[in-house]
Structures are given as C-alpha cells and as structure tokens.
Design a protein around this motif. Sequence first.
Motif, PDB file in Angstrom:
ATOM      1  N   SER A  64       0.844  -1.201   0.000  1.00  0.00           N
ATOM      2  CA  SER A  64       0.000   0.000   0.000  1.00  0.00           C
ATOM      3  C   SER A  64       0.877   1.248   0.000  1.00  0.00           C
ATOM      4  O   SER A  64       1.907   1.319   0.679  1.00  0.00           O
TER       5      SER A  64
ATOM      6  N   TYR B  31      -5.011   6.278  -0.814  1.00  0.00           N
ATOM      7  CA  TYR B  31      -5.981   5.182  -0.686  1.00  0.00           C
ATOM      8  C   TYR B  31      -6.435   4.765  -2.081  1.00  0.00           C
ATOM      9  O   TYR B  31      -6.922   5.583  -2.873  1.00  0.00           O
TER      10      TYR B  31
ATOM     11  N   ASP C 248      -6.555  -0.947  -1.646  1.00  0.00           N
ATOM     12  CA  ASP C 248      -6.770  -0.735  -0.210  1.00  0.00           C
ATOM     13  C   ASP C 248      -8.226  -0.998   0.151  1.00  0.00           C
ATOM     14  O   ASP C 248      -8.517  -1.598   1.202  1.00  0.00           O
TER      15      ASP C 248
ATOM     16  N   ASP D 180      -9.595  -3.779   2.772  1.00  0.00           N
ATOM     17  CA  ASP D 180     -10.442  -3.428   3.913  1.00  0.00           C
ATOM     18  C   ASP D 180     -11.734  -4.241   3.905  1.00  0.00           C
ATOM     19  O   ASP D 180     -12.212  -4.672   4.967  1.00  0.00           O
TER      20      ASP D 180
END
Length: 258
Positions: free
Chosen positions: A38, A42, A46, A50
């Motif tokens: 990462s 964002y 990502d 998540d």
Amino acid sequence: MGVDAFVYCRCWQDGRTPPAPVGPVGFDEEGHLSLLVSGHEYTEADAAFDGWIASACPHELMEQAGEHLANWTGYRLFQQALGAAGWSHFPTLRAELPSANGGRMPAEAAARVLHELDYFEQRAVIDDEVVLVDEATEAVALTYVAAYQGVLMLGPGYRAGVDPEGFFILDPDSDPPATLFRSTRFRQRVLPGGQVQFSDEEKSVRIAMSPVGGTGTPPERLCLRTRHQSPAAFGYIVEPLRRLCRAAMTTGNPVMWC
C-alpha cells in the motif's frame, strides 16, 4: 479520545479465511495486518483489502478482542494508582502500558500482566483520591491527576485544575505562571460575556473561562475533598485489560494499543 486496544484472531494465520483479493498481505513493522504494498494514497486495492478484513472471518475486523480502556484522564489515574501502590509490584505493566497511542505488548507478557492485576485488585494499597466536589450534591467536578500537575481545564489566558492544596487558576502567559486564584472552598458565579467570578473569604476574581462542573447548570459552591479510594474503583480498565490478556494468551498474538 483515549486508549483502545485489540488482539488479532488467528483465522488468517491458520488458513481459515478465503485468500485476500489483493496482496501481498502480512503483518507490517508495527504489527498490523496490512496490504504490504500500500502507498500513501488510498486505492482500490486498499478498499478491497479493507472489505476482506471486514468479512473474511467471524471476528469483526479479524479481532479476537477489542476494548476501549479509558479516556486519557482515567488512564492516567490508573497509572497514578499503580505508582502509589508501588511500581515494583507491577514491572510488566510499567514496561508495557503505552505512554501514547500506538505500540504493542507481546503475547508472552500477558500472563505476567494478569498476575499483576490480581495483586492490584487483591492486595494493593493506594492513595486517597483528591477531588473537587459540588458542595450541594457531592458530585465530583474535578479529580487530581498528578501526570497533568492537576491541570484539567485550559483555554486562552488560563489553566485551571485541582491538586492536594485546592482548586487553582493560573496565568500561563506569565513566567513562571502566576496564580490568579486558589482555594479549598469557594463560590463560582457565571457572568455575562463568558466570564466567571470565583470568590472565597479572602479573594474574588473575574476570569474569562468556562465554569467548573461540566455540562448543565454549573455548581455554585465547590470544595476540596479527600476520599478513600480502593482498587475496585478501577474495574473500568482492569477488566478490559484482563480480556485483552486472555485473548493474547489464546491466540499468541500481541495486544495492539491504539
């Protein structure tokens, strides 16, 4: 704001989750299960990671345990009680409790922490608490926190709080800070324009600041009290710490402070 903590479950480590949709995945340098490639921004990767963390196993966010320990005042009061009882009885807690948000406690420390918490609850002798109370109701308005030098209220041109010598208001813009008001028993009156009048038998001052006593109608008369305090008063943080330690012992994963 305050101190929170969690312990990861073992579902991913033991191969009981579906493969991550992106990768590589692993524990980063800080101990967080992360998407290791990462970047600073964002991305869709990502977001996919998540989503996987949120749904890959029965544990919410892959956490075996997640606890709110206390706000910072409650946390510092617990440390204050440990110090009063004698840090020599709590070497692991002293070494492992965080001084700020972040960090981790290794799983192998958990059993020692549980033993030290047993000592605290069953054998510790701690100091009486110093509090400022509403004289009419005995409701606590402020509690002495040694780590803050008693200061619990601050704003432009003032610092206020309570210590073993009473309630005080300081002028932080002077060097050293000048005491504008100090008393063990006094009256406060809220004035127009954001000022509060503090007065006792010797002095009366008007200061632009918030009244003492939190939300609702501020107490009119306040006084210093010293009250007996027992380790049982700290169940709000001892019990979450116990749950975190048991989770760490079960999983072999560290306690993550956050």
